[in-house]
Design an enzyme around this catalytic site. Structure first.
Site, PDB file in Angstrom:
ATOM      1  N   ASN A 154       0.781  -1.250   0.000  1.00 17.14           N
ATOM      2  CA  ASN A 154       0.000   0.000   0.000  1.00 17.14           C
ATOM      3  C   ASN A 154       0.810   1.296   0.000  1.00 17.14           C
ATOM      4  O   ASN A 154       0.351   2.301  -0.517  1.00 17.14           O
ATOM      5  CB  ASN A 154      -1.028  -0.010   1.134  1.00 17.14           C
ATOM      6  N   GLY A 228       1.907  -6.719   7.060  1.00 19.65           N
ATOM      7  CA  GLY A 228       0.977  -7.301   6.093  1.00 19.65           C
ATOM      8  C   GLY A 228      -0.315  -7.694   6.779  1.00 19.65           C
ATOM      9  O   GLY A 228      -0.679  -7.136   7.830  1.00 19.65           O
ATOM     10  N   SER A 229      -1.000  -8.673   6.215  1.00 22.65           N
ATOM     11  CA  SER A 229      -2.332  -9.029   6.707  1.00 22.65           C
ATOM     12  C   SER A 229      -2.244 -10.017   7.873  1.00 22.65           C
ATOM     13  O   SER A 229      -1.218 -10.672   8.078  1.00 22.65           O
ATOM     14  CB  SER A 229      -3.138  -9.651   5.565  1.00 22.65           C
ATOM     15  N   GLY A 233       0.460 -12.932   8.635  1.00 23.10           N
ATOM     16  CA  GLY A 233       1.197 -12.812   9.905  1.00 23.10           C
ATOM     17  C   GLY A 233       1.160 -14.115  10.689  1.00 23.10           C
ATOM     18  O   GLY A 233       2.162 -14.536  11.286  1.00 23.10           O
ATOM     19  N   GLU A 250       3.331  -6.166  12.094  1.00 24.01           N
ATOM     20  CA  GLU A 250       2.461  -4.986  11.971  1.00 24.01           C
ATOM     21  C   GLU A 250       1.348  -5.400  11.031  1.00 24.01           C
ATOM     22  O   GLU A 250       1.576  -5.517   9.818  1.00 24.01           O
ATOM     23  CB  GLU A 250       3.243  -3.802  11.394  1.00 24.01           C
ATOM     24  N   CYS A 286      -3.665   0.585   6.808  1.00 25.24           N
ATOM     25  CA  CYS A 286      -3.966  -0.153   8.039  1.00 25.24           C
ATOM     26  C   CYS A 286      -4.610   0.758   9.071  1.00 25.24           C
ATOM     27  O   CYS A 286      -5.307   0.313   9.960  1.00 25.24           O
ATOM     28  CB  CYS A 286      -2.693  -0.780   8.589  1.00 25.24           C
TER      29      CYS A 286
HETATM   30  P1  NAD Z   1      -0.044  -9.575   2.606  1.00 26.12           P
HETATM   31  O1  NAD Z   1      -0.010 -10.166   3.968  1.00 26.12           O
HETATM   32  O2  NAD Z   1      -0.784 -10.277   1.551  1.00 26.12           O
HETATM   33  O3  NAD Z   1       1.451  -9.395   2.034  1.00 26.12           O
HETATM   34  C1  NAD Z   1       2.402  -8.589   2.674  1.00 26.12           C
HETATM   35  C2  NAD Z   1       3.795  -9.042   2.245  1.00 26.12           C
HETATM   36  O4  NAD Z   1       4.045 -10.326   2.800  1.00 26.12           O
HETATM   37  C3  NAD Z   1       3.987  -9.211   0.750  1.00 26.12           C
HETATM   38  O5  NAD Z   1       5.317  -8.849   0.438  1.00 26.12           O
HETATM   39  C4  NAD Z   1       3.747 -10.704   0.539  1.00 26.12           C
HETATM   40  O6  NAD Z   1       4.383 -11.221  -0.613  1.00 26.12           O
HETATM   41  C5  NAD Z   1       4.347 -11.272   1.795  1.00 26.12           C
HETATM   42  N1  NAD Z   1       3.774 -12.538   2.269  1.00 26.12           N
HETATM   43  C6  NAD Z   1       2.499 -12.973   2.152  1.00 26.12           C
HETATM   44  N2  NAD Z   1       2.365 -14.159   2.785  1.00 26.12           N
HETATM   45  C7  NAD Z   1       3.564 -14.448   3.339  1.00 26.12           C
HETATM   46  C8  NAD Z   1       4.057 -15.532   4.128  1.00 26.12           C
HETATM   47  N3  NAD Z   1       3.282 -16.558   4.471  1.00 26.12           N
HETATM   48  N4  NAD Z   1       5.357 -15.501   4.535  1.00 26.12           N
HETATM   49  C9  NAD Z   1       6.149 -14.459   4.221  1.00 26.12           C
HETATM   50  N5  NAD Z   1       5.753 -13.427   3.440  1.00 26.12           N
HETATM   51  C10 NAD Z   1       4.464 -13.415   3.024  1.00 26.12           C
HETATM   52  O7  NAD Z   1      -0.557  -8.079   2.796  1.00 26.12           O
HETATM   53  P2  NAD Z   1      -0.901  -7.026   1.669  1.00 26.12           P
HETATM   54  O8  NAD Z   1      -2.199  -7.403   1.060  1.00 26.12           O
HETATM   55  O9  NAD Z   1       0.272  -6.789   0.804  1.00 26.12           O
HETATM   56  O10 NAD Z   1      -1.081  -5.722   2.572  1.00 26.12           O
HETATM   57  C11 NAD Z   1      -2.253  -5.365   3.200  1.00 26.12           C
HETATM   58  C12 NAD Z   1      -2.247  -5.724   4.664  1.00 26.12           C
HETATM   59  O11 NAD Z   1      -1.130  -5.129   5.325  1.00 26.12           O
HETATM   60  C13 NAD Z   1      -3.480  -5.179   5.362  1.00 26.12           C
HETATM   61  O12 NAD Z   1      -3.970  -6.148   6.247  1.00 26.12           O
HETATM   62  C14 NAD Z   1      -2.934  -3.975   6.115  1.00 26.12           C
HETATM   63  O13 NAD Z   1      -3.702  -3.576   7.213  1.00 26.12           O
HETATM   64  C15 NAD Z   1      -1.583  -4.462   6.509  1.00 26.12           C
HETATM   65  N6  NAD Z   1      -0.705  -3.341   6.853  1.00 26.12           N
HETATM   66  C16 NAD Z   1      -0.353  -3.152   8.159  1.00 26.12           C
HETATM   67  C17 NAD Z   1       0.434  -2.069   8.521  1.00 26.12           C
HETATM   68  C18 NAD Z   1       0.818  -1.792   9.948  1.00 26.12           C
HETATM   69  O14 NAD Z   1       1.719  -1.003  10.173  1.00 26.12           O
HETATM   70  N7  NAD Z   1       0.162  -2.392  10.925  1.00 26.12           N
HETATM   71  C19 NAD Z   1       0.888  -1.195   7.536  1.00 26.12           C
HETATM   72  C20 NAD Z   1       0.506  -1.425   6.217  1.00 26.12           C
HETATM   73  C21 NAD Z   1      -0.287  -2.505   5.876  1.00 26.12           C
END
Ligand code: NAD
Length: 484
Positions: A154, A228-229, A233, A250, A286
């Protein structure tokens, strides 16, 4: 996934530009045109092995540099980014769909973040503990060695760069993995660190979730920082458990904004729109206050003001200066968000505005900003993170019910309270289960404010001294003095 194309970028491992060892790539799609604008390597386990080896080799010398020297390098990186700011912003707008105001803000914020962490380097210090004249202890902070830094789509440049600052300043080498849909600006970052940081200190490895999983599962990467999500996580924690790694997470949010009856509905509505981060990232944030809990007595005035503002926002080409909202970042995510709009409709929420691609746009992953009223707690749009320009408005008249409703989700990232009554404001702030609470704000906070989630929104704090220290391990050294 395709094989090599003319527009293929390379990844940055050990100071060298390399393709994936099996030659596979992932296309980068411009979400405003749905056309490919390049391709990045899709790194396999073998590529991750190569990056870990490079990062391990570089680690001892990097850890041995004075923190002031590392700070000088990070400040120089900040200067280079500042010089390239407009180009970097345009790259994220093209690759990720962010409107220019959002992508420019991201680059500016990144420069400040690098300067902030450069200045904090001297805080990676220890203590001297009192004991007896012949025995005392000291604590020393040491880097982990190699840090795996995995970031989402994002805010592509801001997260790739800003979130590498603290681990580097703490003396670790980094393997950075950007999101597969928005990797171009992370590779541009690699160009900016080439000939600045020693080879292997910052490695950029591109690829899908499986690439991230290979980093998390690698035995020689002892520290993982994941943004990430929640489902991803969880997967990260499971894999990391095998090696007892230090993991920070996060994760997502479904953040409440509470509007009391004494708040000015028009000001609160403007804050709700700003707090959704519609103009920065189309609500793909997020921190977006995507659940708005309005006191019943202000509901009509609030909804009128909210609808007015939202309908005045311009959706269109992210590179057009007049645009407020660009497209969502990629097709699969767009379909997911549209699925939530459909769920809101079919579960009986009242769609006030938006819910579809604006008529003047014939292609691209565009969604008009969307407001649902009369949302009920059991609905999917009330409980699940949508991560798009969709606001769910609830109404309440009993404070206890409102607190229960606000806390009744698995997330606990941020919350926002609007009232002119200082007692109510602080009482409510204490009771909301969230890592960050804004009072009469829209989510912006001073640099250095710790940021992290309660409940399933994460583990650990970032954006502050806590983040820098989390990239160090504390070693206690006990000193014994003998007479001879
Ligand atoms: P996502 O979890 O799909 O992917 C995030 C990253 O992790 C990507 O680089 C992806 O390739 C990688 N990834 C996915 N599964 C993985 C695994 N099993 N092992 C290791 N790496 C993996 O998230 P997204 O759709 O890219 O981002 C959106 C999410 O991120 C939303 O839930 C949002 O709230 C969250 N987010 C949180 C924060 C925060 O600071 N709390 C900030 C920004 C986004």
């Amino acid at each position: 996934m395709t094989t090599t194309t003319a527009t293929e970028r390379r990844m940055f491992i050990g100071g060298a530009w390399v393709g994936a060892n099996d030659g596979t790539t992932i296309e980068s799609i411009d979400p405003s045109t749905e056309e490919p604008i390049g391709a990045v390597p899709s790194a396999s386990e073998a590529d991750v092995d190569r990056a870990v080896a490079a990062a391990r080799e570089a680690a001892p010398a990097w850890a041995a540099t004075a923190w002031t020297e590392r700070a000088d390098l990070i400040r120089e990186l900040a200067r280079r980014i500042d010089d390239a700011a407009e180009e970097l912003a345009r790259l994220d707008s093209r690759d990720g769909g962010l409107p220019l105001a959002g992508s420019r803000g991201d680059v500016r914020g990144t420069v400040r973040e690098l300067e902030y962490f450069a200045g904090l380097g001297g805080e990676t210090k220890g203590d001297t503990l009192p004991g007896t004249p012949s025995q005392w202890a000291t604590t020393h902070r040491e880097p982990y060695g190699v840090v795996g830094r995995i970031v989402p789509f994002n805010h592509p440049f801001k997260f790739a760069t800003g979130k590498s600052a603290a681990p580097l300043m703490a003396g670790n080498t980094v393997i950075l993995k950007p999101a597969e849909h928005t990797s171009l600006s992370a590779l541009r970052l690699a160009e900016l660190v080439e000939n600045l940081l020693p080879p292997g200190v910052l490695n950029v490895v591109t690829g899908p979730a499986a690439t991230g999983a290979a980093i998390v599962g690698h035995p020689d990467v002892p520290r993982i920082a994941f943004t990430g999500s929640v489902p991803s996580g969880r997967a990260v924690l499971r894999t990391a458990a095998e090696h007892i790694k230090h993991v920070t997470l996060e994760l997502g949010g479904k953040n409440p904004m509470v509007v009391f009856d004494d708040a000015d509905p028009a000001r609160a509505a403007a804050a709700a729109v700003a707090g959704m981060n519609l103009r920065r990232s189309m609500g793909q944030s997020c921190q977006s206050n995507s659940r708005i809990l309005v006191h019943r007595s202000s509901k009509d005035a609030f909804l009128d003001a909210l609808t007015d503002i939202v309908e005045g926002l311009r959706v269109g080409d992210p590179l057009d200066e007049a645009t407020d909202l660009g497209p969502l970042a990629f097709e699969q995510h767009y379909e997911r968000v549209l699925g939530y709009v459909e769920a809101g409709r079919s579960e009986g929420a009242r769609l006030l505005t938006g819910g579809r691609r604006p008529d003047h746009l014939t292609r691209g992953y565009y969604l008009a900003p969307t407001v649902f009223a009369d949302v009920q707690p059991g609905m999917r749009i009330a409980r699940e993170e949508i991560f798009g320009p969709v606001m769910s408005v609830f109404d309440w008249d009993d404070e206890e019910d409102m607190i229960r409703l606000a806390n009744d989700v698995e997330y606990g990232l941020t919350a926002n309270i609007w009232t002119n009554d200082v007692h109510r404001a602080h009482r409510t702030a204490q009771r909301l289960q969230a890592g960050t609470v804004s009072i009469n704000g829209e989510g912006r906070k001073p640099i250095g404010t710790p940021f992290g989630g309660y409940k399933h929104s994460g583990i650990g704090l970032e954006g502050s001294l806590d983040e820098l220290l989390s990239y160090t391990r504390s070693k206690s050294v006990v000193v014994n003095l003998h007479d001879n």
